[in-house]
Motif scaffolding. Structure first.
Motif, PDB file in Angstrom:
ATOM      1  N   VAL A 130      -1.077  -8.508  -4.533  1.00  0.00           N
ATOM      2  CA  VAL A 130      -1.303  -8.790  -3.110  1.00  0.00           C
ATOM      3  C   VAL A 130      -0.482  -7.801  -2.277  1.00  0.00           C
ATOM      4  N   PRO A 131      -1.132  -7.043  -1.367  1.00  0.00           N
ATOM      5  CA  PRO A 131      -0.404  -6.074  -0.553  1.00  0.00           C
ATOM      6  C   PRO A 131       0.260  -6.718   0.651  1.00  0.00           C
ATOM      7  N   GLY A 132       1.360  -6.091   1.094  1.00  0.00           N
ATOM      8  CA  GLY A 132       2.028  -6.526   2.308  1.00  0.00           C
ATOM      9  C   GLY A 132       1.642  -5.631   3.467  1.00  0.00           C
ATOM     10  N   CYS A 133       2.498  -5.540   4.456  1.00  0.00           N
ATOM     11  CA  CYS A 133       2.191  -4.784   5.674  1.00  0.00           C
ATOM     12  C   CYS A 133       3.141  -3.605   5.865  1.00  0.00           C
ATOM     13  N   LYS A 134       3.763  -3.126   4.778  1.00  0.00           N
ATOM     14  CA  LYS A 134       4.770  -2.081   4.902  1.00  0.00           C
ATOM     15  C   LYS A 134       4.511  -0.933   3.923  1.00  0.00           C
ATOM     16  N   CYS A 135       3.301  -0.405   3.972  1.00  0.00           N
ATOM     17  CA  CYS A 135       2.922   0.710   3.095  1.00  0.00           C
ATOM     18  C   CYS A 135       3.298   2.030   3.746  1.00  0.00           C
ATOM     19  N   THR A 136       3.913   2.935   2.972  1.00  0.00           N
ATOM     20  CA  THR A 136       4.303   4.243   3.485  1.00  0.00           C
ATOM     21  C   THR A 136       3.335   5.348   3.074  1.00  0.00           C
ATOM     22  N   MET A 137       2.167   4.964   2.565  1.00  0.00           N
ATOM     23  CA  MET A 137       1.055   5.878   2.259  1.00  0.00           C
ATOM     24  C   MET A 137       1.390   6.926   1.199  1.00  0.00           C
ATOM     25  N   CYS A 138       2.179   6.554   0.210  1.00  0.00           N
ATOM     26  CA  CYS A 138       2.541   7.521  -0.828  1.00  0.00           C
ATOM     27  C   CYS A 138       1.434   7.707  -1.866  1.00  0.00           C
ATOM     28  N   TYR A 139       0.520   6.752  -1.963  1.00  0.00           N
ATOM     29  CA  TYR A 139      -0.643   6.801  -2.847  1.00  0.00           C
ATOM     30  C   TYR A 139      -0.313   6.679  -4.332  1.00  0.00           C
ATOM     31  N   ARG A 140       0.887   6.260  -4.659  1.00  0.00           N
ATOM     32  CA  ARG A 140       1.212   6.052  -6.074  1.00  0.00           C
ATOM     33  C   ARG A 140       0.313   5.001  -6.707  1.00  0.00           C
ATOM     34  N   CYS A 141       0.250   3.852  -6.078  1.00  0.00           N
ATOM     35  CA  CYS A 141      -0.492   2.737  -6.675  1.00  0.00           C
ATOM     36  C   CYS A 141      -1.966   3.077  -6.837  1.00  0.00           C
ATOM     37  N   ILE A 142      -2.538   3.755  -5.841  1.00  0.00           N
ATOM     38  CA  ILE A 142      -3.957   4.093  -5.882  1.00  0.00           C
ATOM     39  C   ILE A 142      -4.254   5.050  -7.023  1.00  0.00           C
ATOM     40  N   ASN A 143      -3.368   6.015  -7.229  1.00  0.00           N
ATOM     41  CA  ASN A 143      -3.595   7.018  -8.262  1.00  0.00           C
ATOM     42  C   ASN A 143      -3.211   6.559  -9.662  1.00  0.00           C
ATOM     43  N   LYS A 144      -2.502   5.443  -9.760  1.00  0.00           N
ATOM     44  CA  LYS A 144      -2.072   4.956 -11.066  1.00  0.00           C
ATOM     45  C   LYS A 144      -2.790   3.673 -11.515  1.00  0.00           C
ATOM     46  N   CYS A 145      -3.438   2.972 -10.601  1.00  0.00           N
ATOM     47  CA  CYS A 145      -4.065   1.697 -10.959  1.00  0.00           C
ATOM     48  C   CYS A 145      -5.104   1.889 -12.058  1.00  0.00           C
ATOM     49  N   PRO A 146      -4.961   1.232 -13.203  1.00  0.00           N
ATOM     50  CA  PRO A 146      -5.902   1.433 -14.314  1.00  0.00           C
ATOM     51  C   PRO A 146      -7.306   0.901 -14.015  1.00  0.00           C
ATOM     52  N   GLU A 147      -7.435   0.014 -13.048  1.00  0.00           N
ATOM     53  CA  GLU A 147      -8.738  -0.556 -12.706  1.00  0.00           C
ATOM     54  C   GLU A 147      -9.330   0.041 -11.428  1.00  0.00           C
ATOM     55  N   GLN A 148      -8.626   1.000 -10.827  1.00  0.00           N
ATOM     56  CA  GLN A 148      -9.057   1.602  -9.562  1.00  0.00           C
ATOM     57  C   GLN A 148      -9.378   0.521  -8.532  1.00  0.00           C
ATOM     58  N   ALA A 149      -8.467  -0.414  -8.428  1.00  0.00           N
ATOM     59  CA  ALA A 149      -8.690  -1.577  -7.565  1.00  0.00           C
ATOM     60  C   ALA A 149      -8.060  -1.444  -6.188  1.00  0.00           C
ATOM     61  N   ILE A 150      -7.357  -0.330  -5.929  1.00  0.00           N
ATOM     62  CA  ILE A 150      -6.584  -0.213  -4.700  1.00  0.00           C
ATOM     63  C   ILE A 150      -7.093   0.948  -3.849  1.00  0.00           C
ATOM     64  N   THR A 151      -7.231   0.717  -2.558  1.00  0.00           N
ATOM     65  CA  THR A 151      -7.631   1.752  -1.614  1.00  0.00           C
ATOM     66  C   THR A 151      -6.775   1.646  -0.350  1.00  0.00           C
ATOM     67  N   LEU A 152      -6.809   2.718   0.435  1.00  0.00           N
ATOM     68  CA  LEU A 152      -6.049   2.729   1.687  1.00  0.00           C
ATOM     69  C   LEU A 152      -6.893   3.292   2.828  1.00  0.00           C
ATOM     70  N   LEU A 153      -7.207   4.571   2.772  1.00  0.00           N
ATOM     71  CA  LEU A 153      -7.998   5.185   3.837  1.00  0.00           C
ATOM     72  C   LEU A 153      -9.495   5.055   3.597  1.00  0.00           C
ATOM     73  N   GLY A 154      -9.891   5.120   2.332  1.00  0.00           N
ATOM     74  CA  GLY A 154     -11.304   5.022   1.991  1.00  0.00           C
ATOM     75  C   GLY A 154     -11.692   3.651   1.470  1.00  0.00           C
ATOM     76  N   LYS A 155     -12.945   3.546   1.039  1.00  0.00           N
ATOM     77  CA  LYS A 155     -13.464   2.260   0.571  1.00  0.00           C
ATOM     78  C   LYS A 155     -13.503   2.151  -0.951  1.00  0.00           C
ATOM     79  N   LYS A 156     -13.430   3.296  -1.646  1.00  0.00           N
ATOM     80  CA  LYS A 156     -13.391   3.262  -3.097  1.00  0.00           C
ATOM     81  C   LYS A 156     -12.651   4.483  -3.618  1.00  0.00           C
ATOM     82  N   VAL A 157     -12.180   4.382  -4.836  1.00  0.00           N
ATOM     83  CA  VAL A 157     -11.431   5.481  -5.444  1.00  0.00           C
ATOM     84  C   VAL A 157     -12.399   6.571  -5.890  1.00  0.00           C
ATOM     85  N   ILE A 158     -12.188   7.770  -5.390  1.00  0.00           N
ATOM     86  CA  ILE A 158     -13.023   8.916  -5.746  1.00  0.00           C
ATOM     87  C   ILE A 158     -12.481   9.609  -6.983  1.00  0.00           C
TER      88      ILE A 158
END
Length: 253
Positions: A216-244
């Protein structure tokens, strides 16, 4: 010489480490997340500081680190390394001006183009081969810069007035709201998340928690993109709608 950095997917960590290798200080770089980093800064007068540019600005986590520790920068000689996917104008300059406010002496600046880490947007995406080429060219530029410094001619990329205007009018005026505060836009698809907890461990802001087996995400993301690039299920996004695509410096070394 001590290296201090903030790094999302490893680009900046790699560049600072590679720079220090040219001076035989390969084991002397520390993330701002390291509890020993402040003591290392206090103990050394010569600092190499690296960070990834976000919208021609400083990541909020690094900005807070500087302003919340105002007394450690007085009199420090700081060389700045800014990593980026595109030309940012004053990538090194924006940090230089902030550090000067606290008494630091800026000795130079270096801009390094590296593989894009924004894994949920198609923009700026390059081929695997092109990304490897970027890393090789960055290494070459680091070696050249180190040689110039040893000869008394440090690079000053991003530090001049023209660079300041390029960064200001190129991106920062239009996107200043993106980095002024931490963002609450991180999204985690509960149907894809397997509850492994990797994102929770990776997050530098402790912004993700596992609740009932789901991240569950909170409200204090610093946009480092670690989680998005490491998630084994590609379940996390920030600026876009799906992992490219998922990008980490280890892929290109």
């Amino acid at each position: 010489m001590t290296g201090i950095y903030f790094s999302g997917t490893g680009n900046t960590k790699f560049c600072v480490g590679r720079f220090l290798r040219e001076y035989n200080f390969s084991n002397n770089s520390f993330s701002i997340e390291n509890n020993d980093a402040l003591e290392k800064i206090k103990a050394d007068n010569e600092i190499v500081m690296g960070y990834p540019v976000q919208y021609s600005n400083i990541p909020k986590i690094l900005y807070d680190y500087i302003v919340n520790n105002p007394h450690v920068w007085e009199g420090k000689k700081v060389f700045i390394i800014a990593t980026m996917s595109l030309f940012s104008g004053d990538g090194a300059g924006i940090l230089a001006r902030l550090l000067k406010n606290y008494g630091a002496v800026i000795t130079g600046g270096l801009h390094l183009k590296m593989p894009d880490s924004i894994g949920d947007e198609r923009a700026l995406k390059r081929s695997f081969e092109k990304n490897k080429e970027l890393v090789i060219k960055a290494e070459e530029k680091i070696c050249q810069a180190a040689g110039n410094i040893k000869n008394g001619k440090p690079p000053h990329e991003g530090l001049g007035t023209a660079c300041h205007f390029a960064g200001l009018f190129g991106q920062r005026l239009y996107f200043r709201g993106k980095t002024r505060k931490y963002t609450d836009k991180l999204k985690i698809n509960s149907l894809k998340c397997n509850g492994c907890g990797l994102c929770e461990k990776l997050c530098p802001m402790n912004n993700i928690t596992i609740v009932n087996g789901i991240a569950v995400p909170g409200c204090k993301c610093t946009m480092c993109y670690r989680c998005i690039n490491k998630c084994p299920e590609q379940a996390i996004t920030l600026l876009g709608k799906k992992v490219i695509g998922q990008h980490d410096i280890s892929r290109y070394l």
